[in-house]
Scaffold this active site. Structure first.
Site, PDB file in Angstrom:
ATOM      1  N   LYS A 135      73.677  41.306  19.988  1.00 25.37           N
ATOM      2  CA  LYS A 135      75.110  41.236  20.109  1.00 25.37           C
ATOM      3  C   LYS A 135      75.747  41.975  21.393  1.00 25.37           C
ATOM      4  O   LYS A 135      76.619  41.304  21.916  1.00 25.37           O
ATOM      5  CB  LYS A 135      75.702  41.989  18.827  1.00 25.37           C
ATOM      6  N   ARG A 193      63.830  48.491  23.930  1.00 31.58           N
ATOM      7  CA  ARG A 193      65.283  48.501  24.537  1.00 31.58           C
ATOM      8  C   ARG A 193      65.552  49.874  25.428  1.00 31.58           C
ATOM      9  O   ARG A 193      65.067  50.626  24.806  1.00 31.58           O
ATOM     10  CB  ARG A 193      66.247  48.264  23.619  1.00 31.58           C
TER      11      ARG A 193
END
Ligand code: AP5
Ligand code: MG
Length: 213
Positions: free
Chosen positions: A13, A128
């Site tokens: 997202k 990440r």
């Protein structure tokens, strides 16, 4: 243009939101980013949010609805349009958003639903890394920063620890289905396949957004 981007934790997202904002000039409203900013500033709301986020639980609806309502009422929104990221995340939030938009005389034009295989998400979240200065998100393997980089310039999110990730996924899987159904009834959902390269996901999203104009 008023948009919403949905998907499980790690679906991409935020990665896609940055590209959408750059191309279409809409305001990015990420409840996760707003909570992390409040946590960094140790505000009362930040301290409260941290007690939920660190466990992988959702922040209570009344708090989350309040910050979104306040942001949507700001002047730039009617002019630029918006992209909501990570909100709504419960059906109650979806109903609160309907009411807020109607009170502000705004409407949602499209919902981008990034579909991913949940098994790929643990790997995405554990790799990440986020640039301390720019806030840009990368992945150690799938989307590394260009050239040689200094690991100290990047950090990992506290809630990306494996035990917290598992709880985040469970919570979001349980809450997500009725929200998508709600928007499917309105006929504004675009399903996008999230298990492809970042640029290919973006190309699909651009096609969907362009069909709205
Ligand atoms: P939030 O910050 O919204 O986190 P999330 O929904 O768990 O989603 P993420 O930000 O982790 O994932 P993403 O989909 O943005 O993926 P990204 O692009 O970074 O919320 C955090 C917490 O805040 C919640 O758990 C909750 O406690 C609270 N909260 C927030 N909103 C709330 C609400 N409305 N109500 C209540 N509580 C709320 O990508 C992930 C990684 O994958 C990156 O490393 C990226 O480089 C990589 N990647 C992206 N796309 C690809 C691709 N196509 N292929 C390979 N790798 C990719
Ligand atoms: Mg995000």
């Amino acid at each position: 243009m008023n948009l919403l981007i949905m998907g499980l934790p790690g679906a991409g997202k935020g990665t896609q939101a940055a590209k959408i904002v750059e191309k279409f000039g809409v305001a990015h409203i990420s409840t996760g980013d707003m909570f992390r900013a409040a946590m960094a500033n140790k505000t009362e709301m930040g301290v409260l949010a941290k007690s939920f986020i660190d466990k992988g639980e959702l922040v209570p609806d009344e708090v989350t609805n309040g910050i979104v309502k306040e942001r949507l009422a700001q002047d730039d929104i009617a002019e630029k349009g918006f992209l909501l990221d990570g909100y709504p995340r419960t059906i109650e939030q979806a109903h609160a958003l309907d009411e807020t938009l109607s009170n502000l005389d705004l409407k949602l034009d499209g919902v981008i639903n990034i579909e991913v295989n949940p098994e790929s998400l643990i790997e995405r979240l554990s790799g990440r890394i986020i640039n301390r200065k720019t806030g840009e998100t990368f992945h150690k393997v799938f989307n590394p920063p260009v050239g040689d980089y200094n690991e100290d310039d990047f950090y990992q999110r506290e809630d990306d620890k494996p035990e917290t990730v598992k709880r985040r996924l469970d919570v979001n899987i349980a809450q997500g289905a009725p929200i998508i159904e709600h928007y499917r009834k309105a006929g504004i959902v675009f399903d996008v396949q999230g298990n492809q390269d970042i640029d290919d996901v973006f190309a699909d999203i651009v096609r969907a957004i362009s069909s709205l104009k």
